[in-house]
Every structure is written in C-alpha cells, then in structure tokens.
Design an enzyme around this catalytic site. Structure first.
Site, PDB file in Angstrom:
ATOM      1  N   CYS A 131     -26.525   6.175  20.886  1.00  0.00           N
ATOM      2  CA  CYS A 131     -26.099   4.772  20.785  1.00  0.00           C
ATOM      3  C   CYS A 131     -27.314   3.855  20.671  1.00  0.00           C
ATOM      4  O   CYS A 131     -27.889   3.451  21.683  1.00  0.00           O
ATOM      5  CB  CYS A 131     -25.260   4.428  22.022  1.00  0.00           C
ATOM      6  SG  CYS A 131     -24.712   2.721  22.078  1.00  0.00           S
ATOM      7  N   CYS A 134     -26.985   0.484  22.276  1.00  0.00           N
ATOM      8  CA  CYS A 134     -27.157   0.453  23.734  1.00  0.00           C
ATOM      9  C   CYS A 134     -28.610   0.701  24.143  1.00  0.00           C
ATOM     10  O   CYS A 134     -29.111   0.072  25.059  1.00  0.00           O
ATOM     11  CB  CYS A 134     -26.301   1.532  24.392  1.00  0.00           C
ATOM     12  SG  CYS A 134     -24.676   1.749  23.700  1.00  0.00           S
ATOM     13  N   ASP A 135     -29.264   1.657  23.520  1.00  0.00           N
ATOM     14  CA  ASP A 135     -30.554   2.142  24.010  1.00  0.00           C
ATOM     15  C   ASP A 135     -31.750   1.775  23.130  1.00  0.00           C
ATOM     16  O   ASP A 135     -32.892   1.983  23.541  1.00  0.00           O
ATOM     17  CB  ASP A 135     -30.512   3.686  24.140  1.00  0.00           C
ATOM     18  CG  ASP A 135     -29.412   4.152  25.082  1.00  0.00           C
ATOM     19  OD1 ASP A 135     -29.079   3.389  26.014  1.00  0.00           O
ATOM     20  OD2 ASP A 135     -28.888   5.254  24.890  1.00  0.00           O
TER      21      ASP A 135
END
Ligand SMILES: Cc1cc2nc3c(=O)[nH]c(=O)nc-3n(C[C@H](O)[C@H](O)[C@H](O)COP(=O)(O)OP(=O)(O)OC[C@H]3O[C@@H](n4cnc5c(N)ncnc54)[C@H](O)[C@@H]3O)c2cc1C
Length: 303
Positions: A131, A134-135
């Site tokens: 992701c 997200c990261d």
C-alpha cells in the site's frame, strides 16, 4: 441465538459490532486468524482521523477492547459457509460448529496478492509494502522499487515519484495494462525508470529489506538495491464461500448497496470485501457503522 454474527474481526467487522451493540443487539464475531485484520500488519498508521500516529496493532487492540467491553463475543473460527433456514442464518465453521443468528455481516476483507517468493513473508512491513498510499511517505527522499503493471501500480508509481528521487517500476511483460492516461502521466516523470520483462525472484535482507532480485528473460539475474519495494500485483477477496447467499462481481467482491445490504435480506457486507473504489481504514469503519446500523434496523423490523 445471537442477533448478529459478524464474520471478520477487521476494522469493518469490529466497527459493525460496535454500532450493533450500541443499538442493543447481541453480537458474535467470528475471526479466522488475526484480531484486527490487515491493519495489524502496518507498523505506522498516520491517516486515521484524530490519531496523528499509531501502530496498526495498537489501533486494532483499542478497537477490540472497545467492542468486547460493550459485550461482543469473539470466537476464533474460520467460517466456511452460511445457510439460510427460514428467517435465520446458520453460520458454519471449518470445525463444523454451527452458530445461529438473525442477521449476518460479512466483513472478510481482502488479501493483497503475494508472489510467495523467498524473503517476502519475513520482510513484509520491513520494507515490503502492498500500500504505497499508506506507507509511501515513510520512504520520502529514498530510491524505491515498485512491482506491478495495472492501474494501482501506475498510481502508486506516480505518487511515489512526487517525493522519491528515483522510482524503479518493474513489470513482468513489455507493457502496462492500466489506463492509457495514467501511462502518459507516468511517462512524463523523469525520476521514474521503467524496467520491463523481469520477474521478481527473491527479496533480500535479514531484518530490513536491502534489495530485490529479478530474473530477466534470458535468465540472467540482477538486484535492485532499495530499502522499499511496493508490490501492486492485485488483491484477492475471500468471498467464494458465500456465493450461495450474496452476489459477487467479476473480481469476487460482494455486491451491496448504500446500506451495505446484499441480495439476501438480513445479510450485509462491510469493508474491503465489497465492491467499492477506496479500500482504507476510514472507509472500512464507515461501512462497518452503516452495516451495523442497517442490520440492527432489519432485526427491529422483522423479529
Ligand atoms: C500493510 C498494510 C498497511 C496498511 N496501511 C494503511 C494505512 O496506513 N491507512 C489506511 O487507511 N489503510 C491502510 N491499509 C488498508 C487497511 O488496512 C484496510 O483497508 C482495512 O483494514 C480493511 O478492513 P476490513 O475490516 O474491511 O478488512 P480486513 O482488515 O482484511 O479484515 C478482515 C478480517 O476477516 C477475517 N476473515 C476473512 N475470511 C474469514 C472467514 N472465512 N472466517 C473468519 N474470518 C475471516 C480476516 O482474517 C481478517 O481478520 C493497510 C493495509 C495493509 C495490508
């Protein structure tokens, strides 16, 4: 007899339980594996409203405490099927246990497609991410690799190129399979280097990712020395077991409406497991709230 059985103790399932409990319903959550679901594997979450930073595990723990304090029962069971009997549902587990409820909320999430190559399992969350949204920001200023050739991969590459000095985009074939418009945008990015016709064969590193080894078509190997590799080779929903009771789209996601209702009255779907555009914590929690409320209303009106 429980009012509502929730299948899956991820953020969607637990939020559904939270809302149903607050509506005075009894709730049993059946979870096959990890209390908290996918997010438990994230070392750092920074996009959950009101929480600047938290580990996925802590977020999951807090939610678990909240729902169990309200009276949710939780059992570690893998659900194999749902059978409708009149106006109730029998939820049957792998161990052949049967649980009966007036309503069922399916919140089984997805699993990012894995390669299943050496190093992948060990280094997930330690440099390997599924992701970028997200990261990705954790690797600002660093060279990163991205593996994939579809829309998600293209979007991730473009996003990463906005804060990483170099993004290696690695594909199995000699082209992309995503939208042409996205490919065009990607081609304008000078810090993206596309490497076609290679397949990942090994992730390198002990406690942190140090590189990714690929095989070319002529069988020669090379290693990209990067500390982060984003893998976007698809997601796999886990809904096959329920297709007797809900409709699935052509990718296997559950088709449900605005109130998370499925084609079977009394059965709802929440979170990543259902057809939707954005699969994130906030949308999982949102679905959970909607499904928990809708299931409670269904019971009030029908029993
Ligand atoms: C590494 C990683 C980092 C992420 N970081 C972020 C982030 O920073 N911010 C963000 O917004 N999103 C992030 N995401 C995405 C986010 O975690 C998901 O969108 C969200 O958690 C989905 O919640 P869910 O409850 O729908 O599904 P899941 O979390 O997948 O939960 C589903 C649960 O159902 C269980 N289950 C499945 N089948 C069965 C069955 N047959 N019987 C019983 N139980 C079953 C599973 O074991 C699982 O626990 C990240 C995802 C990953 C993998």
């Amino acid at each position: 007899m429980t009012d509502i059985i929730v299948i899956g103790a991820g953020v969607a399932g637990m939020t559904a339980a939270l809302n149903a409990l607050r509506n005075g319903k009894t709730v049993l959550i059946l979870e096959q594996e990890t209390l908290g679901g996918q997010i438990s594997f994230s070392p750092r979450v920074e996009n959950f409203p009101t929480i600047t930073q938290i580990t996925g595990m802590e977020l999951a723990d807090r939610l678990y405490e909240q729902v169990t304090a309200l009276g949710a029962e939780v059992e570690l069971e893998k659900v194999e099927r749902i059978e409708q009997q009149g106006n109730v549902f029998n939820v049957i587990s792998e161990d052949d246990k049967s649980f009966t409820a007036r309503s069922v909320i399916i919140a089984t999430g997805v699993k990012s497609r894995r390669f299943t190559i050496p190093g992948e399992e060990e280094l997930e969350g330690k440099g390997i991410s599924y992701c970028a949204l997200c990261d990705g920001a954790f690797y600002k200023g660093q060279e990163v690799a991205l593996i994939g050739d579809g829309n998600t991969a293209l979007q991730y590459a473009i996003l990463l190129s906005s804060y990483c000095p170099k993004v290696y985009v690695c594909t199995l074939f000699d082209k992309f399979f995503g939208d042409k418009a996205l490919v065009k945008v990607l081609e304008t990015k000078e810090n993206i280097e596309v490497v076609h016709n290679i397949s990942a064969i090994r992730f390198e590193g002990e406690s942190e990712l140090t590189g990714v080894t690929f095989k070319r078509q002529d069988n020669s190997e090379f290693t990209l020395n990067v500390k982060a590799c984003f893998v976007a080779i698809g997601q796999v929903p886990k809904n096959e077991a329920f297709k007797n009771i809900v409709d699935l789209d052509n990718e296997g996601y559950i088709i449900s409406n605005e109130t998370c209702a499925t084609r079977t009255l009394g059965v709802f779907a929440a979170g990543d497991c259902r057809t939707k555009d954005v699969r994130q914590l906030t949308t999982a929690a949102s679905d959970g709230a909607v499904a928990g409320y809708a299931a409670s209303q269904y019971i009030d009106q029908n029993f």
